[in-house]
Scaffold this motif. Structure first.
Motif, mmCIF file in Angstrom:
data_model
loop_
_atom_site.group_PDB
_atom_site.id
_atom_site.type_symbol
_atom_site.label_atom_id
_atom_site.label_comp_id
_atom_site.label_asym_id
_atom_site.label_seq_id
_atom_site.Cartn_x
_atom_site.Cartn_y
_atom_site.Cartn_z
ATOM 1 N N ARG A 195 0.825 -1.207 0.000
ATOM 2 C CA ARG A 195 0.000 0.000 0.000
ATOM 3 C C ARG A 195 0.864 1.263 0.000
ATOM 4 N NH1 ARG A 195 -4.743 1.333 4.322
ATOM 5 N NH2 ARG A 195 -6.018 0.236 2.764
ATOM 6 N N GLN A 199 0.609 4.029 -2.932
ATOM 7 C CA GLN A 199 0.206 5.401 -2.614
ATOM 8 C C GLN A 199 1.277 6.399 -3.028
ATOM 9 O OE1 GLN A 199 -0.656 5.125 1.606
ATOM 10 N NE2 GLN A 199 -2.816 4.598 1.234
ATOM 11 N N GLU A 200 2.541 6.014 -2.874
ATOM 12 C CA GLU A 200 3.632 6.913 -3.258
ATOM 13 C C GLU A 200 3.645 7.115 -4.771
ATOM 14 O OE1 GLU A 200 6.717 9.544 -2.656
ATOM 15 O OE2 GLU A 200 5.369 8.608 -1.199
ATOM 16 N N ALA A 202 1.144 6.918 -6.753
ATOM 17 C CA ALA A 202 -0.037 7.708 -7.120
ATOM 18 C C ALA A 202 0.232 9.204 -7.001
ATOM 19 C CB ALA A 202 -1.224 7.313 -6.245
ATOM 20 N N ARG A 203 1.224 9.575 -6.194
ATOM 21 C CA ARG A 203 1.545 10.998 -6.033
ATOM 22 C C ARG A 203 2.392 11.526 -7.188
ATOM 23 N NH1 ARG A 203 2.715 8.973 -0.624
ATOM 24 N NH2 ARG A 203 0.922 9.402 0.739
ATOM 25 N N THR A 227 -3.936 4.543 -10.450
ATOM 26 C CA THR A 227 -3.448 3.182 -10.229
ATOM 27 C C THR A 227 -2.755 2.596 -11.452
ATOM 28 O OG1 THR A 227 -5.496 2.062 -10.932
ATOM 29 C CG2 THR A 227 -5.352 2.796 -8.629
#
Length: 396
Positions: A195, A199-200, A202-203, A227
């Motif tokens: 995760r 999430q990283e 996605a930034r 994603t």
């Protein structure tokens, strides 16, 4: 006035479609002939550098591309630490490179933007037409396709890519040279990643992994889906890889081999590869500089006439420039002058850049490729030289 009314274009890639759209903008009829039986999404993604964005702006397409692309990242990450999964920053000064302002876009997304314009503007695009032979007469060029049909126009523009049949007819002795590099591009998603890493990504940073000559990149190129990622795996080989073991290998088999190989290098990289929906293997070839970009009524543009380093993603930008510039020259000049200027004005920059291709260079060189490259198509500016400029100044 140029006097050119009908142009044949072989190849519906970026260079060919750009030329067709710009010719239409100039009031010159063009028909595009594509070898494939129908359009198929292929490849992964590429950069559009600031030079290419200028072309798109003059075509009226820049806003669409900006909406569907992402900027070059201001951060790079890798995995390391004791566990091998700790997210670590990669030092890189984007402001010191020429990549600030570059955009990254999925190839299929970009091609659909061009194709939508082709259809909206009523430009004729015919699929299933692979060039077989061409014959020039004093007033036209006639091409025969492998399906037995023929077409005739005033000039022909070959834009079929690095294995251009048109180039083979003009310069049969010129052969591609293996450049000791291979790449696999893929489209995947982050659902199977840890995760924190998902999430990283996605930034917006690029995920970099490097071991010896093996380089891995993963990054977002779709602003509408955080994603989805594009990945690139590249390496070197002194001897060309057999096509049966690489390009022609069944995609499921190739995918399995890549996953197994990357498990020993970086399990998270293997996780991304395993969920790929599209992969594209390719080997790096160098096209030696040609003595000219045309012969008679036939000219070459894009990868058909100059190769580009796939690590730098500059092929799309140069194809955009070629397509618009050949259209501008045909708008402004008789085809003999138009093709002369295409080569005279474009070849030095293209060949200088081509000469700098080096597949052994690593990640930090990606953004440096366009630093010394500069060309302005200047679509709106007329290409004229008043004779008064050639006269010596009067003296008092």
């Amino acid at each position: 006035m140029s006097g050119t009314d009908h142009v044949l274009i072989a190849g519906a890639g970026i260079a060919g479609l750009t030329a067709a759209l710009c010719l239409n903008k100039a009031g010159i009829d063009a028909t595009v002939y594509e070898a494939q039986p129908e359009h198929a999404d292929a490849g992964a993604s590429f950069f559009i550098w600031k030079q290419g964005q200028r072309v798109l702006d003059q075509m009226g397409l820049l806003s669409q591309v900006m909406e569907r692309s992402l900027p070059m990242p201001d951060r790079f990450i890798t995995l390391g630490g004791e566990t091998g999964r700790e997210i670590l920053p990669v030092p890189f000064d984007l402001e010191e490179s020429n990549s600030a302002g570059a955009r990254c876009i999925d190839r299929s997304t970009f091609m659909h933007i061009l194709l939508d314009q082709i259809h909206e503007q009523g430009v004729e695009l015919v699929y299933g037409k692979r060039l077989h032979t061409l014959e020039q007469t004093p007033h036209a060029v006639e091409v025969a396709f492998t399906d037995g049909t023929k077409a005739q126009g005033e000039v022909l523009i070959g834009a079929e890519g690095r294995r251009s049949p048109t180039r083979s007819h003009l310069f049969p002795q010129t052969q591609l040279r293996y450049a000791r590099g291979w790449n696999v591009y893929g489209r995947s998603h982050t659902h199977t990643l840890d995760r924190a890493l998902a999430q990283e990504l996605a930034r917006g940073p690029w995920w970099v992994h490097q071991k010896a000559d093996l380089v891995w990149l993963a990054y977002r190129d779709d602003p509408q889906d955080p994603t989805h990622v594009t990945w690139l795996l590249s390496g070197t080989s002194q001897r060309k890889l057999p096509a049966k073991s690489f390009e022609f290998l069944d995609r499921d088999v190739l995918l399995q081999e890549l996953v197994q190989g990357m498990r020993t290098v970086s399990p998270p990289c293997a996780d991304i590869i395993a969920t790929s929906t599209r992969i594209a293997p390719t080997q790096v070839f160098h096209l030696p500089a040609l003595p000219a970009w045309s012969q008679g009524r036939v000219a070459l543009i894009g990868d058909a006439v100059h190769s580009a380093d796939p690590h730098t993603g500059t092929g799309a930008t140069m194809a955009l420039e070629d397509g618009m510039y050949v259209a501008k020259m045909l708008r402004e000049h008789h085809y003999i002058d138009a093709f002369y200027y295409l080569h005279a004005d474009r070849h030095q920059a293209a060949e200088k850049f081509n000469a700098e291709i080096d597949p052994t260079r690593q990640v930090e060189y990606v953004s440096e490729a366009m630093t010394s490259y500069s060309f302005d198509v200047g679509w709106e500016a007329p290409d004229t030289v008043p004779l008064a400029r050639l006269m010596p100044p009067t003296t008092a």
